[in-house]
Design an enzyme around this catalytic site. Structure first.
Site, PDB file in Angstrom:
ATOM      1  N   GLU A  78      -4.538   4.431   0.888  1.00 32.88           N
ATOM      2  CA  GLU A  78      -4.971   3.169   0.276  1.00 32.88           C
ATOM      3  C   GLU A  78      -6.367   3.273  -0.332  1.00 32.88           C
ATOM      4  O   GLU A  78      -6.615   2.740  -1.412  1.00 32.88           O
ATOM      5  CB  GLU A  78      -4.940   2.057   1.334  1.00 32.88           C
ATOM      6  CG  GLU A  78      -5.488   0.733   0.834  1.00 32.88           C
ATOM      7  CD  GLU A  78      -5.422  -0.384   1.868  1.00 32.88           C
ATOM      8  OE1 GLU A  78      -4.912  -0.148   2.989  1.00 32.88           O
ATOM      9  OE2 GLU A  78      -5.879  -1.503   1.558  1.00 32.88           O
ATOM     10  N   ARG A  84       0.828  -1.220   0.000  1.00 38.80           N
ATOM     11  CA  ARG A  84       0.000   0.000   0.000  1.00 38.80           C
ATOM     12  C   ARG A  84       0.858   1.264   0.000  1.00 38.80           C
ATOM     13  O   ARG A  84       0.460   2.292   0.553  1.00 38.80           O
ATOM     14  CB  ARG A  84      -0.963   0.036   1.193  1.00 38.80           C
ATOM     15  CG  ARG A  84      -1.779  -1.226   1.386  1.00 38.80           C
ATOM     16  CD  ARG A  84      -2.646  -1.542   0.195  1.00 38.80           C
ATOM     17  NE  ARG A  84      -3.326  -2.834   0.361  1.00 38.80           N
ATOM     18  CZ  ARG A  84      -4.016  -3.413  -0.624  1.00 38.80           C
ATOM     19  NH1 ARG A  84      -4.087  -2.862  -1.819  1.00 38.80           N
ATOM     20  NH2 ARG A  84      -4.613  -4.558  -0.410  1.00 38.80           N
ATOM     21  N   LYS A 116      -8.003   0.344  14.591  1.00 34.82           N
ATOM     22  CA  LYS A 116      -8.038   1.405  13.582  1.00 34.82           C
ATOM     23  C   LYS A 116      -9.072   2.447  13.988  1.00 34.82           C
ATOM     24  O   LYS A 116      -9.857   2.226  14.905  1.00 34.82           O
ATOM     25  CB  LYS A 116      -8.370   0.815  12.210  1.00 34.82           C
ATOM     26  CG  LYS A 116      -7.340  -0.196  11.737  1.00 34.82           C
ATOM     27  CD  LYS A 116      -7.612  -0.720  10.328  1.00 34.82           C
ATOM     28  CE  LYS A 116      -6.483  -1.688   9.930  1.00 34.82           C
ATOM     29  NZ  LYS A 116      -6.630  -2.185   8.544  1.00 34.82           N
ATOM     30  N   GLU A 160      -6.271 -11.793   8.662  1.00 39.74           N
ATOM     31  CA  GLU A 160      -5.955 -11.891   7.233  1.00 39.74           C
ATOM     32  C   GLU A 160      -4.859 -12.910   6.954  1.00 39.74           C
ATOM     33  O   GLU A 160      -3.924 -12.652   6.213  1.00 39.74           O
ATOM     34  CB  GLU A 160      -5.583 -10.523   6.672  1.00 39.74           C
ATOM     35  CG  GLU A 160      -6.756  -9.535   6.752  1.00 39.74           C
ATOM     36  CD  GLU A 160      -6.454  -8.164   6.143  1.00 39.74           C
ATOM     37  OE1 GLU A 160      -5.286  -7.753   6.179  1.00 39.74           O
ATOM     38  OE2 GLU A 160      -7.380  -7.523   5.643  1.00 39.74           O
ATOM     39  N   ASP A 162     -12.137  -0.694   7.743  1.00 41.00           N
ATOM     40  CA  ASP A 162     -10.736  -0.681   7.315  1.00 41.00           C
ATOM     41  C   ASP A 162     -10.338   0.604   6.615  1.00 41.00           C
ATOM     42  O   ASP A 162     -10.187   0.632   5.396  1.00 41.00           O
ATOM     43  CB  ASP A 162     -10.462  -1.875   6.388  1.00 41.00           C
ATOM     44  CG  ASP A 162      -8.997  -1.968   6.003  1.00 41.00           C
ATOM     45  OD1 ASP A 162      -8.169  -1.307   6.654  1.00 41.00           O
ATOM     46  OD2 ASP A 162      -8.689  -2.703   5.051  1.00 41.00           O
ATOM     47  N   LYS A 165       0.510  -8.241  14.161  1.00 41.34           N
ATOM     48  CA  LYS A 165      -0.767  -8.538  13.499  1.00 41.34           C
ATOM     49  C   LYS A 165      -0.926 -10.044  13.594  1.00 41.34           C
ATOM     50  O   LYS A 165      -0.209 -10.794  12.936  1.00 41.34           O
ATOM     51  CB  LYS A 165      -0.706  -8.077  12.043  1.00 41.34           C
ATOM     52  CG  LYS A 165      -1.945  -8.421  11.211  1.00 41.34           C
ATOM     53  CD  LYS A 165      -1.838  -7.859   9.776  1.00 41.34           C
ATOM     54  CE  LYS A 165      -3.073  -8.209   8.951  1.00 41.34           C
ATOM     55  NZ  LYS A 165      -3.002  -7.623   7.586  1.00 41.34           N
TER      56      LYS A 165
END
Lengths: 732, 732
Positions: B428, B203, B395, B326, B400, B322
């Site tokens: 992004e 990104r 976040k 994902e 997102d 993380k």
């Protein structure tokens, strides 16, 4: 850490003057440098146009060039005039007015006979043989005024002539009584960018790709223009903008429109855009079931695709193709030959005057097969079969851009084929952007080699120029070392390799020394006390690298994964470095004589005999062609083992001397680049020692001989050197 | 093409003055700009230090600052003095001498009480509450001399204070009678670089990674220092140098030594290095069979690894993780909780005062599950379970980094947990480096939102600052938009988002307007006729982007592959954009009220009620929380359909107005950046229209309603917009 910080702070401090920092600098580095200039970040390359400080020279230049007279408004002419104005403003602090007529002494008259009446009236005989890119620079009287004329048959020639005139001033030559007649000896002078569409650069060590595919065609990075200027200044007239390991997507409309936008920016600078063509594109983006070059649907697909490309890029250069090589698709997938593949594409391109550049870099990694022989075996038989707009592109040597190779045996062997020489400017096997290695001597070594194809004097230069066999098209390619780094090439001195490639593409007989001299003066300083010593070590630098990496004809003994650092012990799936050096208890080297793989047979008799005989083989190619006993007595009187060790150690010592030389030039270089190069030389020294120590210890496991007296035993064990891990491009 | 070339030539021409080019420029662009300055390539960011031209102001500044008095020789102090000297040289053309005592009017006295006797003697009461990073700038008399004092408890505070003083001059504020007392409201102010070890940036839209892993640690790019300077100037004190989608290799000794070299460069500027920690590293590089956080071998491995890191980097910041997100490995792979995973790492770091930043970005892509609810469901239950050196990092919104989201419901919901807010600076979902979108208003929107966790006034700012619940550690992170592009961020205006993040991390209550004002003056020009209109459109720019991309609470309707351009119709394996907008014949939007997924339940009652009721929901979040009939009457009196169309069109019109404004400022901007921004705005306008036309046509297939009167029907069919192909990072 503190030391590192201070070093970096040191150059920062030179943006200003400061009593405080003076003390820090004196304390830390024992030397005072003072400059008020902006940081020399390298972006301006050799087009810095810094002021001429020598008063009498400057006065003289100013008296010779006072104004510009030109007519026409082509983009190339405007580019030429703009460059002259930028350059003269920087060099001489004069704003050159643009006038219509020659009315005072000191007019620079710029033009072609067809667009400029004043030029036409001069009836310049020299123009007759200058072709489309040549130029004349001549001092003469017009209307009883002293003038300098830059004349050409095209506006691109005027642009080239303008850069030449600027170079004369940048390098402090006289610009009086000029009579310069120049034209390129090779027609296609092309950079190959191994740039992927995702922005990475294969074997690139200077950041990411210059091409911003996402923002093209809407956003044209001003850097594209500076890229074109730099190339035009050294005569490069073509650029293959994407990787030879090609993506078919580059041929989709989306990407073609982006390529067209780049072509628009480059065109005024005389640079054509080429693309790599993935052989299987008819399947991947065309929806066909085959890419068989004899299939009518495939032929039609390529024809329509080429027509489409020319709608977007009217002066598109053509395709570069890597086929049936290292896993790339190609005509052999359909039992067709390389010639059939190349000719099919050539037919599609011919109506538009496009060319196919077909790479000869093919080999199979099979134990017992001599890789050095394979391209010759594959291609020699097709001599005469290629269409007239095909160029076959061998690398300079038969393996793969190694620090030193003998010349590729295809040169001289295919008299009916246009051979386009491929050099590698990016230092894949020569220390990436970390090692200072000036490549012009290597280029020269290849170009000046005599193949004896048509008797003595059949140099590779003549073959590539097309002179030996009077070919229609001639070409030379260099794999670019350019990326998004501020200084374009990562190492400040790597710029010299881009520069030298362009100059030698224009004139393969040019001298590496002259080129280094020009480049140093334009890029760093005209001070002889800087230029002379640095030029000397630039010229020797490639030999140093050969010495500490792969001396005496050794090759392909780098780490097989990264291509960085020593790896004579390396094995990865499909590859074994040992195959390339064949060290054993008896000796070292690969027998390619008539007793061995007989690769020598691919050369003409004069060369063959020289290479075949251990007595006549040049020592620097010894182990390429011969398996030599450890105790073999070399011409120096040393045994092979002693010579090997001696050479490795001498390579490292030479780098240490380069460091000392550089340190002594601190007050002659701008602080930013001084610190950059100083750090890089230190790293080069460490890595040269790594190469030496790892290689010597490894070969010692075969020779079982001690180091000759006086040579310090490496500090670490062989195991240590084997386990050094370097970052790998596959590290995510 | 000719036009493009001339545009580019136009800025080139401004490097010099030229009668000839004057004509070209006048002819082509109808306007004359004249500058002799070097090209403004953006490298210097907001630290350009261009001369103050206003004579009386300049005289005044010169009289206030004539010399520097400081003692000590810490690297940070030297950095502060160097920056002041560079800055004052550029701004005021004075070389500030460094003296020992305050002997004249106009002394700038710099120091901490513990290292500077003159400061100690002042007994500055303000220092007591300033902590380790705060500073005081105060005008006062010492020895009957007028002085300016920058005082702090640490040398880093002095560096911050120096940048503040320079900013006052850069933005043309008075530096007389100063009394500035500043300290950061958040402790950890961190950039997250999603940089891979292979040099790519996930990104990232501004070239490749800054970190040259191959040449580190031997070669320290001078750019690292400029990176540190830029960050220190806005108070950023930490940097996570590698991607949250992490490679275990970054924890091997090879890479740790490289990270340590970066830490050495950053340390004087008060910036700590952090690394991402791949949860499965004990297996991948440790040779263990498991990464179970309760396994004694795993615990031991992390402890030893952390100890090793601190040997190389004594002030290492800690890990960003993380996990189970994902596809990343995590504690749930072993039936352990996020808390168990985080705490295991926290225990290893605690003895060294390192922290764990544990991301709360987890969700499963299951049809029918409301993704917006999942992080809350997953983490809320662990409130109170995390060790004291863990920060949980949600976040700003629950999906997102969309153009607009409601705030993340974890804020306020975990009073016993230190919550570290994560913003995304890289665009992004907001037009990459092509669209001009100033993000400070978005940051502000989140920070100023009231969660009502402890009644009115429980803003997210207070929660993040740790004030609401008196936490020990506070933190904020921004995903960096920095790469190897010369101007760092790709779009010249994207620099403002890096700048604004730093300023708002220091002070979450700071005003986006003030920050834009400062940034414009420092980066472009102090001329109010430039600053005022540009600031106005910066401030509105994010709302414009929301309008032409995802108005009225729409989200996640971009192209699912590239995250660029419209894709409300998009489907890729595992993803369906329709799930995010649920358009049907009845209406549009996702029902997250108590009649629907009941995501509103995760908010405190005051917020819950406001969002739950279609009458009280702010229109800009309408479709996030409600499925709304096409004919629903909006507060404006328009139907939803009309409002949707109106908003899309107004977003595009706004960009057109930005273009006009910019064009009118041509003589107030340097030519290079003028042309860059002009091209980018044109592209933004085209792409805004693409968003609008594609989205409106798509939603029209559900609403079946005509465009309201006066709105021009899109030029192309929906099919056309669906088929637009953009370059993809997976294009090789």
């Amino acid at each position: 850490m503190y030391k590192i910080f201070k070093d970096l702070l040191w150059w920062t401090s030179h943006r200003i003057g400061s009593i405080f920092l003076l003390r820090v600098v004196l304390l830390l580095l024992g030397l005072l440098v003072w400059t008020k200039s902006n940081a020399e970040n390298g972006y301006d390359l050799w087009l810095r146009y810094k002021p001429v400080h020598e008063t009498s020279l400057k006065n003289n230049y100013q008296s010779v060039i006072k104004q510009i007279s030109a007519s026409g408004n082509s983009a190339s002419l405007i580019a030429a005039i703009t460059e002259l104005q930028i350059g003269m403003k920087g060099l001489l602090n004069v704003s050159l007015p643009h006038v219509k007529t020659v009315n005072v002494n000191g007019t620079l008259l710029l033009g072609t006979p067809s667009t400029n009446a004043a030029i036409a009236r001069l009836n310049l005989a020299e123009l007759k043989d200058l072709g489309k890119e040549g130029y004349l620079i001549k001092s003469l009287q017009i209307n009883r005024r002293s003038c300098t004329v830059i004349a050409s048959n095209t506006d691109i020639g005027l642009l080239y002539g303008s850069y030449h005139l600027l170079r004369l001033i940048q390098t402090r030559h006289s610009i009086q009584k000029l009579l310069i007649v120049e034209k390129p000896k090779i027609q296609l002078r092309v950079l190959n960018h191994w740039d992927n569409l995702n922005g990475t650069v294969e074997r690139g060590y200077a950041g990411s790709s210059l091409w911003d595919w996402q923002r093209l065609p809407g956003y044209l990075d001003p850097r594209y223009t500076d890229y074109a200027r730099a190339n035009a200044s050294i005569g490069i007239n073509g650029t293959v903008i994407n990787n030879v390991n090609a993506s078919a997507k580059s041929l989709t409309k989306t990407y073609l429109l982006k390529a067209a936008a780049l072509a628009d920016v480059f065109r005024p600078y005389g640079i054509k855009v080429y693309l790599t063509a993935r052989f299987s594109a008819p399947i991947e983006i065309g929806g066909l079931k085959t890419a068989d070059p004899l299939d009518p649907e495939v032929i039609k697909w390529w024809k329509l695709k080429v027509d489409e490309i020319y709608r977007y890029i009217p002066d598109f250069g053509g395709f570069l193709v890597k086929a049936n090589s290292e896993g790339q698709p190609g005509p052999q997938d359909y039992k067709r030959s390389h010639a059939e593949g190349a000719n099919m594409m050539a037919d599609a391109l011919a109506p538009h005057n496009g060319v196919v550049m077909w790479r000869a870099f093919v080999y199979e990694n099979i134990k017992g097969e001599d890789r050095a022989k394979q391209a010759y075996q594959e291609f020699k038989k097709f001599d005469g079969d290629f269409k007239s707009n095909v160029l076959l592109q061998p690398k300079n040597g038969p393996i793969d851009f190694q620090p030193r190779e003998p010349f590729h045996p295809l040169f001289g062997a295919m008299s009916k084929t246009q051979l386009m020489l491929e050099f590698q400017i990016t230092q894949e096997y020569l220390g990436f952007a970390t090692h200072l290695v000036y490549l012009a001597p290597m280029f020269k070594e290849t170009l000046s080699t005599d193949t004896y194809a048509k008797g003595k004097g059949s140099t590779i230069a003549k073959i590539v120029e097309g002179k030996l066999e009077s070919h229609q098209i001639s070409g030379i390619a260099g794999v670019a070392n350019i990326g998004s780094d501020i200084n374009w090439t990562g190492h400040p001195f790597a710029q010299s390799n881009w520069y030298a490639f362009g100059r030698m593409a224009w004139n393969p007989e040019a001298s590496p020394e002259t080129i280094a001299d020009d480049w140093l003066k334009m890029t760093f300083s005209t001070d002889p006390s800087f230029v002379v010593p640095v030029k000397e070590y630039m010229l020797a630098s490639r030999e140093h690298a050969v010495h500490y990496m792969m001396p005496l004809g050794l090759n392909h003994i780098m780490n097989l994964g990264t291509h960085y650092g020593p790896g004579p012990w390396d094995k990865i799936p499909g590859w074994n470095a040992h195959d390339y050096h064949l060290a054993d208890a008896e000796g070292l080297g690969v027998d390619r004589t008539d007793k061995g793989s007989n690769a020598v047979e691919q050369y003409f008799p004069e060369v063959r005999q020289k290479y075949n005989d251990i007595k006549s083989i040049p020592p620097e190619l010894l182990l390429w062609f011969h398996h030599v006993p450890w105790k073999y007595r070399m011409p120096t009187g040393k045994s092979l083992w002693e010579e090997l060790v001696y050479t490795y150690y001498s390579g490292v010592s030479a780098v240490e001397k380069m460091q000392n030389t550089w340190d002594g030039l601190k007050d002659k270089v701008d602080p930013l680049r001084f610190v950059q190069v100083k750090q890089l030389l230190a790293e080069q020294q460490r890595e040269a020692a790594w190469w030496r120590d790892g290689s010597v210890l490894y070969f010692q496991t075969y020779s079982k001989m001690p180091l000759p007296q006086g040579f310090k035993v490496p500090a670490q064990s062989l195991e240590h050197y084997k386990q050094i891990k370097m970052p790998d491009r596959t590290d995510k």
